[in-house]
Design an enzyme around this catalytic site. Structure first.
Site: not given
Ligand code: 13P
Length: 336
Positions: A44, A134, A217
């Site tokens: 990873r 996030k 987002k």
């Molecule tokens: P994806 O762009 O693969 O949807 O992932 C973004 C993400 O951070 C989901 O929480």
């Protein structure tokens, strides 16, 4: 200008976007299984370090979202992962929610957890170098979903999270993801996404979150993946813009889309069109997970020691998306 607003602008300057490399160990294991690479801690790290040390990081990737395991790892060159990211000219960030769990009182819906002890964890991540964070709320569309309970509970959690994160001098990425799985139409996605986003801002304002110091987002407005008709990329861009223009307060400096299961090219093309038609003051960029890493992961899995080759694939995707964030992308650029 506030310190938090400066961080937002630095992450998203000149078409830069965010690399969402914050897959939990469970999700990363699934991704590695699809390319038949054993999901060990070492593998990873190897894949992620390969991306984080790629040259495309410097001009294209303004921020990297990490997972708890990765932010505490040491690279092969003996620096900590956040230091590597900073040295490449990007900012380290961290996913701080602890995942979406079944929501009581509702069928088949989820509430994102992680508020207990969050203040203490944030202090630790700040010390480790994180500049932003996030938290993802997740919603599905069906006849009864997203329910009022899910819209309310997730917005409340996103607001409490954001307030704690700003208290700790980091920028919260607010991610309400309306999933594309399902047979709903694009107009249902438009309606539900608008409702979800508006509720998030009601709560963010109630909790006195500084809107100039956040990044939203969201998902793009798409028809469900099982819906009979797909809409054109032009329509995706126009509906997405219309939705965000009417639901997001103008103080918000930047919006960075998730890719949500779109193909790499689709995610790039839609972002390009969104920027072509952008009639708002919002910076519109990307915070992609799969749409930035898929090809690189596939390439890497054939020979996990081919760092240069893998970086080339990643650099290309990062460059294409950064061009799209400036409405400068075209299909011809994908060849070669
Ligand atoms: P994806 O762009 O693969 O949807 O992932 C973004 C993400 O951070 C989901 O929480």
């Amino acid at each position: 200008m506030s310190e938090l607003n400066n961080i937002v602008l630095k992450i998203l300057e000149n078409g830069k976007g965010i690399l969402a490399a914050d897959e939990s160990t469970g999700t990363m294991t699934k991704r590695l299984e699809t390319v038949k690479v054993p999901s060990t801690k070492e593998n990873r790290l190897l894949f992620r370090e390969t991306l984080f040390s790629a040259s495309g990081m410097t001009n294209c990737i303004g921020g990297v979202i990490l997972y708890d395991e990765t932010i505490k790892q040491e690279t092969s060159k003996k620096s900590m992962v956040p230091e590597l990211i900073s040295n490449m000219g990007s900012l380290p960030g961290i996913k701080v929610d602890t995942g979406a769990k079944a929501l009581a009182g509702s069928d088949n819906e989820k509430i994102t957890e992680g508020l207990d002890g969050l203040r203490e964890r944030l202090k630790e991540y700040y010390k480790l170098g994180a500049k932003f964070t996030k938290w993802r709320g997740v919603y599905n569309i069906s006849k009864t979903c997203p329910s009022k309970i899910s819209i309310h509970a997730n917005a409340h959690a996103l607001a409490r999270y954001s307030s704690l994160v700003q208290e700790c001098n980091m920028v919260p990425i607010v991610e309400p993801e309306v999933l594309m799985e399902g047979d709903h139409s694009a107009s249902e996605c438009y309606e539900k996404t608008s409702e979800v986003i508006q509720k998030c801002f009601d709560e963010l304002i109630l909790h006195k979150v500084d809107l100039k110091g956040i990044i939203l987002k969201p998902n793009m407005i798409l028809a469900g993946n099982k819906h009979k008709d797909k809409i054109s990329n032009e329509e995706v861009a126009k509906l997405t813009l219309k939705c965000l223009k009417s639901s997001v307060p103008s103080e918000v400096p930047g919006i960075a889309f998730l890719s949500g299961g779109q193909s790499e090219i689709e995610a790039t093309e839609n972002l390009n069109l969104i920027n072509k038609y952008n009639n708002t003051d919002f910076i519109m960029s990307y915070s992609y997970g799969r749409a930035l890493q898929q090809s690189a992961l596939k390439f890497w899995s054939k020979d996990i020691k081919d760092i240069e080759g893998t970086q080339k694939v990643f650099n290309h995707r990062a460059k294409m998306n950064t061009l799209a964030a400036q409405a400068k992308w075209s299909k011809e650029l994908e060849i070669g």
